[in-house]
Scaffold this active site. Sequence first.
Site, short mmCIF file in Angstrom:
data_model
loop_
_atom_site.label_atom_id
_atom_site.label_comp_id
_atom_site.label_asym_id
_atom_site.label_seq_id
_atom_site.Cartn_x
_atom_site.Cartn_y
_atom_site.Cartn_z
N ILE A 12 8.79 79.26 11.22
CA ILE A 12 7.86 78.02 11.30
C ILE A 12 7.10 78.20 12.83
O ILE A 12 7.87 78.54 13.77
CB ILE A 12 8.54 76.82 11.42
CG1 ILE A 12 9.20 76.53 10.09
CG2 ILE A 12 7.49 75.62 11.61
CD1 ILE A 12 8.47 76.58 8.67
N LYS A 13 5.85 78.10 12.91
CA LYS A 13 4.99 78.30 14.29
C LYS A 13 4.56 76.95 14.46
O LYS A 13 4.05 76.26 13.80
CB LYS A 13 3.93 79.41 13.82
CG LYS A 13 3.42 80.04 14.87
CD LYS A 13 2.36 81.04 14.46
CE LYS A 13 1.75 81.81 15.61
NZ LYS A 13 0.73 82.78 15.04
#
Length: 218
Positions: free
Chosen positions: A82-83
């Site tokens: 997840i960014k």
Amino acid sequence: MKFFVDTADIKDIKELNDLGLLDGVTTNPSLILKSGGKIADVTKQICDIVKGPVSAEVVATEYKDMMAEAKILAKIADNICIKVPLTLDGLRACRTIRTEMNRLVNVTLCFSANQALLAAKAGASFISPFVGRVDDTGANGMELIEEIRHIYDNYDFDTEILVASVRTVNHVKQAALIGADVVTAPAATLKALVKHPLTDKGLEQFLADWAKTGQKIG
């Protein structure tokens, strides 16, 4: 050093992966737009090709909404990273995703050593300093990588330095010399690492000499 490719182009990803040079992929909203596909579909295709982390970015700016998007992105594949952006809400989301969801987190849009320090404190798996964009301001992006490396080594942080906004093969070399953990670059830049005029000249000479022998192997 790990090599990530910064693209959502399936053809480029498959080519680099087949060469055995790819350790992961980073995407962002701009790259998804360029791909012309839907984020879930494109990201799933990438995850099916690459075994390593595939960064998929939330677009929400508030913590609650970031968490909702993170849960959706996490369902795409087990290797989704997840960014999140380097904001206070992003750092809070980073901590929650790491501790409650047990997923990798890439904290992006880093432009200072202080920001990188905060990301490490929040438990980020990766910190993404944008060296090319720092260079654009007249500063030296690689000096930022040196600062982050020094700080992380001081405190034995586990956060990996993921050098982003890479513009040239020299950026890759400098990042490796400094001791960055990962570099993410466009496919063309990664493939350009193999190029050297003396290699091409040497190969040309070898082939010419071999042809003169009149021999074949096998």
